[in-house]
Scaffold this motif. Structure first.
Motif, PDB file in Angstrom:
ATOM      1  N   LEU A  28      -5.435  56.377  93.082  1.00 24.79           N
ATOM      2  CA  LEU A  28      -6.306  55.532  92.266  1.00 24.79           C
ATOM      3  C   LEU A  28      -7.567  55.147  93.030  1.00 24.79           C
ATOM      4  O   LEU A  28      -8.661  55.097  92.450  1.00 24.79           O
ATOM      5  N   ALA A  29      -7.433  54.901  94.320  1.00 25.90           N
ATOM      6  CA  ALA A  29      -8.607  54.598  95.143  1.00 25.90           C
ATOM      7  C   ALA A  29      -9.547  55.792  95.196  1.00 25.90           C
ATOM      8  O   ALA A  29     -10.770  55.636  95.108  1.00 25.90           O
ATOM      9  N   VAL A  30      -8.992  57.002  95.315  1.00 25.62           N
ATOM     10  CA  VAL A  30      -9.819  58.214  95.320  1.00 25.62           C
ATOM     11  C   VAL A  30     -10.611  58.301  94.015  1.00 25.62           C
ATOM     12  O   VAL A  30     -11.822  58.594  94.025  1.00 25.62           O
ATOM     13  N   LEU A  31      -9.964  58.033  92.906  1.00 23.05           N
ATOM     14  CA  LEU A  31     -10.662  58.083  91.613  1.00 23.05           C
ATOM     15  C   LEU A  31     -11.763  57.030  91.527  1.00 23.05           C
ATOM     16  O   LEU A  31     -12.858  57.312  91.022  1.00 23.05           O
ATOM     17  N   ARG A  32     -11.498  55.826  92.019  1.00 15.98           N
ATOM     18  CA  ARG A  32     -12.537  54.777  92.015  1.00 15.98           C
ATOM     19  C   ARG A  32     -13.715  55.178  92.896  1.00 15.98           C
ATOM     20  O   ARG A  32     -14.872  55.042  92.503  1.00 15.98           O
ATOM     21  N   HIS A  33     -13.412  55.680  94.087  1.00 18.77           N
ATOM     22  CA  HIS A  33     -14.483  56.099  94.995  1.00 18.77           C
ATOM     23  C   HIS A  33     -15.311  57.217  94.368  1.00 18.77           C
ATOM     24  O   HIS A  33     -16.546  57.209  94.448  1.00 18.77           O
ATOM     25  N   ASP A  34     -14.636  58.181  93.744  1.00 26.33           N
ATOM     26  CA  ASP A  34     -15.329  59.293  93.104  1.00 26.33           C
ATOM     27  C   ASP A  34     -16.280  58.787  92.021  1.00 26.33           C
ATOM     28  O   ASP A  34     -17.428  59.235  91.944  1.00 26.33           O
ATOM     29  N   ALA A  35     -15.818  57.857  91.206  1.00 23.00           N
ATOM     30  CA  ALA A  35     -16.670  57.308  90.142  1.00 23.00           C
ATOM     31  C   ALA A  35     -17.889  56.602  90.737  1.00 23.00           C
ATOM     32  O   ALA A  35     -19.007  56.737  90.222  1.00 23.00           O
ATOM     33  N   GLN A  36     -17.692  55.887  91.834  1.00 18.76           N
ATOM     34  CA  GLN A  36     -18.808  55.185  92.471  1.00 18.76           C
ATOM     35  C   GLN A  36     -19.797  56.172  93.092  1.00 18.76           C
ATOM     36  O   GLN A  36     -21.012  55.969  93.003  1.00 18.76           O
ATOM     37  N   VAL A  37     -19.300  57.212  93.704  1.00 24.99           N
ATOM     38  CA  VAL A  37     -20.178  58.233  94.287  1.00 24.99           C
ATOM     39  C   VAL A  37     -20.991  58.893  93.177  1.00 24.99           C
ATOM     40  O   VAL A  37     -22.212  59.072  93.299  1.00 24.99           O
ATOM     41  N   ARG A  38     -20.335  59.229  92.075  1.00 22.57           N
ATOM     42  CA  ARG A  38     -21.043  59.849  90.946  1.00 22.57           C
ATOM     43  C   ARG A  38     -22.115  58.927  90.396  1.00 22.57           C
ATOM     44  O   ARG A  38     -23.222  59.369  90.081  1.00 22.57           O
ATOM     45  N   ALA A  39     -21.810  57.642  90.271  1.00 22.37           N
ATOM     46  CA  ALA A  39     -22.784  56.679  89.759  1.00 22.37           C
ATOM     47  C   ALA A  39     -24.003  56.603  90.680  1.00 22.37           C
ATOM     48  O   ALA A  39     -25.133  56.455  90.206  1.00 22.37           O
ATOM     49  N   LEU A  40     -23.781  56.717  91.979  1.00 18.02           N
ATOM     50  CA  LEU A  40     -24.900  56.701  92.926  1.00 18.02           C
ATOM     51  C   LEU A  40     -25.668  58.019  92.913  1.00 18.02           C
ATOM     52  O   LEU A  40     -26.884  58.039  93.108  1.00 18.02           O
ATOM     53  N   ALA A  41     -24.970  59.116  92.688  1.00 15.69           N
ATOM     54  CA  ALA A  41     -25.599  60.439  92.748  1.00 15.69           C
ATOM     55  C   ALA A  41     -26.369  60.794  91.482  1.00 15.69           C
ATOM     56  O   ALA A  41     -27.372  61.508  91.560  1.00 15.69           O
ATOM     57  N   GLU A  42     -25.920  60.330  90.335  1.00 15.50           N
ATOM     58  CA  GLU A  42     -26.544  60.745  89.079  1.00 15.50           C
ATOM     59  C   GLU A  42     -28.050  60.477  89.019  1.00 15.50           C
ATOM     60  O   GLU A  42     -28.812  61.367  88.636  1.00 15.50           O
TER      61      GLU A  42
END
Length: 100
Positions: free
Chosen positions: A72-86
């Motif tokens: 679940l932490a991996v999924l949260r981190h991934d979503a945050q990285v995507r939000a920063l990258a978009e």
């Protein structure tokens, strides 16, 4: 005299969580080269987990919960990285013809 405590090696799920945390930190610094490098590390970790897929179920509820928390932490981190990258991706691709 007590035997020395040998630290256990982190579970693959925990290693993947650690890598995703490092990716998020790199994205927060806008260090996209490091994000890309860590993405490759994470891909290798996921591949290793897939090879272990037939592995026996977790030993008990605590281990199962630890794996679930890590994923679940991996999924949260991934979503945050995507939000920063978009926004960065949008800026880079602005004005370029889209490939279909």
């Amino acid at each position: 005299m007590q035997a020395p405590v040998i630290p256990s090696r982190p579970e693959p799920h925990q290693q993947l969580e650690h890598t995703s945390r490092l990716m998020l930190a790199a994205a927060q610094r806008s260090d996209w080269s490091e994000v890309r490098r860590l993405e490759g590390v994470a891909q290798g970790q996921v591949a290793a987990l897939r090879l272990q897929a037939p592995r026996p179920a977790p030993a008990g509820p605590a281990e199962r919960q630890a794996r679930q928390r890590a994923l679940l932490a991996v999924l949260r981190h991934d979503a945050q990285v995507r939000a920063l990258a978009e926004p960065v991706i949008d800026r880079v691709t602005q004005g370029r013809p889209q490939l279909h």
